[in-house]
Design an enzyme around this catalytic site. Sequence first.
Site, mmCIF file in Angstrom:
data_model
loop_
_atom_site.group_PDB
_atom_site.id
_atom_site.type_symbol
_atom_site.label_atom_id
_atom_site.label_comp_id
_atom_site.label_asym_id
_atom_site.label_seq_id
_atom_site.Cartn_x
_atom_site.Cartn_y
_atom_site.Cartn_z
ATOM 1 N N GLY A 89 0.830 -1.210 0.000
ATOM 2 C CA GLY A 89 0.000 0.000 0.000
ATOM 3 C C GLY A 89 0.859 1.251 0.000
ATOM 4 N N VAL A 103 0.655 4.716 5.195
ATOM 5 C CA VAL A 103 0.218 3.621 6.062
ATOM 6 C C VAL A 103 1.412 2.709 6.373
ATOM 7 C CG1 VAL A 103 -1.372 1.677 6.307
ATOM 8 C CG2 VAL A 103 -2.158 3.759 5.195
ATOM 9 N N GLY A 104 2.326 2.592 5.419
ATOM 10 C CA GLY A 104 3.540 1.787 5.640
ATOM 11 C C GLY A 104 4.274 2.217 6.905
ATOM 12 N N GLU A 112 5.696 -3.238 0.676
ATOM 13 C CA GLU A 112 5.613 -3.101 -0.782
ATOM 14 C C GLU A 112 4.876 -1.800 -1.052
ATOM 15 O OE1 GLU A 112 6.958 -4.978 -3.090
ATOM 16 O OE2 GLU A 112 7.700 -6.583 -1.802
ATOM 17 N N CYS A 136 1.076 0.018 -9.262
ATOM 18 C CA CYS A 136 2.205 0.566 -8.496
ATOM 19 C C CYS A 136 3.462 0.706 -9.346
ATOM 20 C CB CYS A 136 2.492 -0.296 -7.274
ATOM 21 S SG CYS A 136 2.852 -2.004 -7.686
HETATM 22 P P1 NAD Z 1 -5.334 0.854 0.797
HETATM 23 O O1 NAD Z 1 -6.036 2.145 1.033
HETATM 24 O O2 NAD Z 1 -6.094 -0.284 0.292
HETATM 25 O O3 NAD Z 1 -4.600 0.505 2.136
HETATM 26 C C1 NAD Z 1 -3.957 -0.703 2.306
HETATM 27 C C2 NAD Z 1 -4.340 -1.232 3.674
HETATM 28 O O4 NAD Z 1 -3.960 -0.312 4.681
HETATM 29 C C3 NAD Z 1 -5.815 -1.523 3.844
HETATM 30 O O5 NAD Z 1 -6.002 -2.819 4.357
HETATM 31 C C4 NAD Z 1 -6.275 -0.494 4.866
HETATM 32 O O6 NAD Z 1 -7.249 -0.990 5.738
HETATM 33 C C5 NAD Z 1 -5.024 -0.189 5.627
HETATM 34 N N1 NAD Z 1 -5.049 1.159 6.190
HETATM 35 C C6 NAD Z 1 -5.434 2.304 5.602
HETATM 36 N N2 NAD Z 1 -5.302 3.344 6.460
HETATM 37 C C7 NAD Z 1 -4.831 2.839 7.625
HETATM 38 C C8 NAD Z 1 -4.491 3.398 8.888
HETATM 39 N N3 NAD Z 1 -4.623 4.706 9.138
HETATM 40 N N4 NAD Z 1 -4.028 2.560 9.844
HETATM 41 C C9 NAD Z 1 -3.902 1.252 9.618
HETATM 42 N N5 NAD Z 1 -4.215 0.682 8.440
HETATM 43 C C10 NAD Z 1 -4.676 1.449 7.463
HETATM 44 O O7 NAD Z 1 -4.159 1.015 -0.204
HETATM 45 P P2 NAD Z 1 -3.487 2.328 -0.678
HETATM 46 O O8 NAD Z 1 -2.540 2.777 0.363
HETATM 47 O O9 NAD Z 1 -4.469 3.297 -1.236
HETATM 48 O O10 NAD Z 1 -2.707 1.679 -1.930
HETATM 49 C C11 NAD Z 1 -2.185 2.459 -2.913
HETATM 50 C C12 NAD Z 1 -0.693 2.479 -2.780
HETATM 51 O O11 NAD Z 1 -0.226 1.148 -2.780
HETATM 52 C C13 NAD Z 1 0.007 3.149 -3.926
HETATM 53 O O12 NAD Z 1 0.997 3.986 -3.405
HETATM 54 C C14 NAD Z 1 0.629 2.007 -4.696
HETATM 55 O O13 NAD Z 1 1.787 2.366 -5.405
HETATM 56 C C15 NAD Z 1 0.896 1.024 -3.609
HETATM 57 N N6 NAD Z 1 0.977 -0.335 -4.112
HETATM 58 C C16 NAD Z 1 2.169 -0.952 -4.086
HETATM 59 C C17 NAD Z 1 2.283 -2.223 -4.590
HETATM 60 C C18 NAD Z 1 3.601 -2.938 -4.596
HETATM 61 O O14 NAD Z 1 3.609 -4.125 -4.880
HETATM 62 N N7 NAD Z 1 4.708 -2.280 -4.300
HETATM 63 C C19 NAD Z 1 1.158 -2.886 -5.098
HETATM 64 C C20 NAD Z 1 -0.052 -2.212 -5.073
HETATM 65 C C21 NAD Z 1 -0.145 -0.940 -4.566
#
Ligand code: NAD
Length: 503
Positions: free
Chosen positions: A187, A191-192, A209, A243
Amino acid sequence: MSREELAVQRARKAFQTGKSKPLEYRVHQLKNLHRFITERHKDIAEAVKKDLYKSEHGTELFETLGLEGEINLAVERLAEWAAPRPVEKNLLTILDEVYIQPEPLGVVLIIGAWNYPWAVTLQPLVGAIAAGNAAVIKPSEVSPHSAKVMELLPLYLDKDLYPVVNGGVSETQELLMQRFDHIFYTGSGTVGRLVMEAAARHLTPVTLELGGKSPCYIDRNCDLAVACRRITWGKFVNCGQTCIAPDYILCEPSVQSRVVEEIRNSIKEFYTDDPKTFEDYGRIVNKRHFKRVMSLMEGSLIAVGGDSDEFQCYIAPTVLKDVTGESKVMQEEIFGPVLPIITVSGVDEAIQFINEREKPLVLYVFSPDNKLIRRVIAETSSGALLANDCLVHFTISALPFGGVGNSGMGRYHGQHSFDQLSHMRGCLIKKLNMEGVNTMRYPPHTAKKLGWARFFLLKQVNVGRLRRMAMLAMFAALTAFVVQVKELSQEVLAVRQTGGSRQ
Ligand code: NAD
């Protein structure tokens, strides 16, 4: 006790029984996962259509095909991956068994993202099962239809070892309070950071990731039609929500208008004159992201596309030209169908531009000049580098997939997933004999003993080379023996012949 805590406890209890460890069990679960994907492919395709407006074939191509490949590979190679891995020894341990034993970590938390809800959630699961772990699976709530179908997983997999926990931010936060042995998060970097903070409380290792802005440099000497066709595919697939999509183009001013025209032609070729009505062109996942992507275009010059429909979360494939590093669209990952072009004087400035920013997940370079490509590799850093194409490095299981710096940490795919979710345990098995050799390390520590220790410890023994040398020596001895026998038999024959002539 919360639902999340209960799921983790049950997974840990099931892991502690040891049932996830035998290789046959892992293979059985992997085959069940494969069966889930094939038997439920209609449900999966319908869910992804509702979540992201992806076509059935698109879902198979970009979500489940790769998953099937990863499962097949793991089933085929598991015995090899899980086997003890002998290592080089020193002279002190020459007669001992020295090896690395991959072993399961325990309970892994997998937090998936929504853009490829199946691929990015279940590919880490393949690694977790193969490595003998339990795994708690948290699909993204942003792709709710896929998350709902994922709840069927326990019908196919062990329901205690691999529970699916659905929910939003608060459920994820509740999960992050629990103790895991590894957290695999896909993600955003925002959040990471929260995931890493939560993991630190339990000293839990993480794989992150993440994403970021992946640059794409186009050398003016390359075949622009081919380059732009491949870039158009890589950028606009899944409506730019990939991504590893090229985030922006860097090229010289002299080719900018050709690049714009070639991308325009490719958009028309792939998605017709009206992408909105074309079934293979997706939608932005929700209104929040729609508004975010639209606002990123503010202040930039639209060269292609630009039209949108908020009700449908539709944004046309769009190209922005004469963008600068300061433009709004360059301040965050776009994650949508908008492709800015920034002009640079050549490869020197392109490298400088890239190095002044965070390390990207992928760096794309299009050029017929091998030297230029090698130079970009040598003078930059990124999770991966792909020359003259887009996205396809994702399909090679042997390549580690993951970011560096701001684009993430850790890697997966193929054996990398297995290794990432295993503990690499160093094992040394000695015998209780040959105690005399050990006197050099027992007190009193004299200069003579130190001399011996230097000799025994600093000499590395390459087991492979030693084996090859032993084989060579055996071969040489055998050859010498055959020559000797031959000579001897000739002598005997000669003696017999002379004896015979005397008679
Ligand atoms: P998302 O919003 O689906 O979040 C991912 C998870 O984080 C979810 O399960 C959500 O419940 C949790 N989350 C959200 N906010 C939170 C918080 N405050 N506290 C705890 N958990 C929380 O995903 P996203 O972040 O919108 O994804 C998009 C990003 O992911 C982009 O930056 C994209 O580049 C990246 N991405 C990376 C890869 C990779 O393989 N490197 C693959 C797909 C997406």
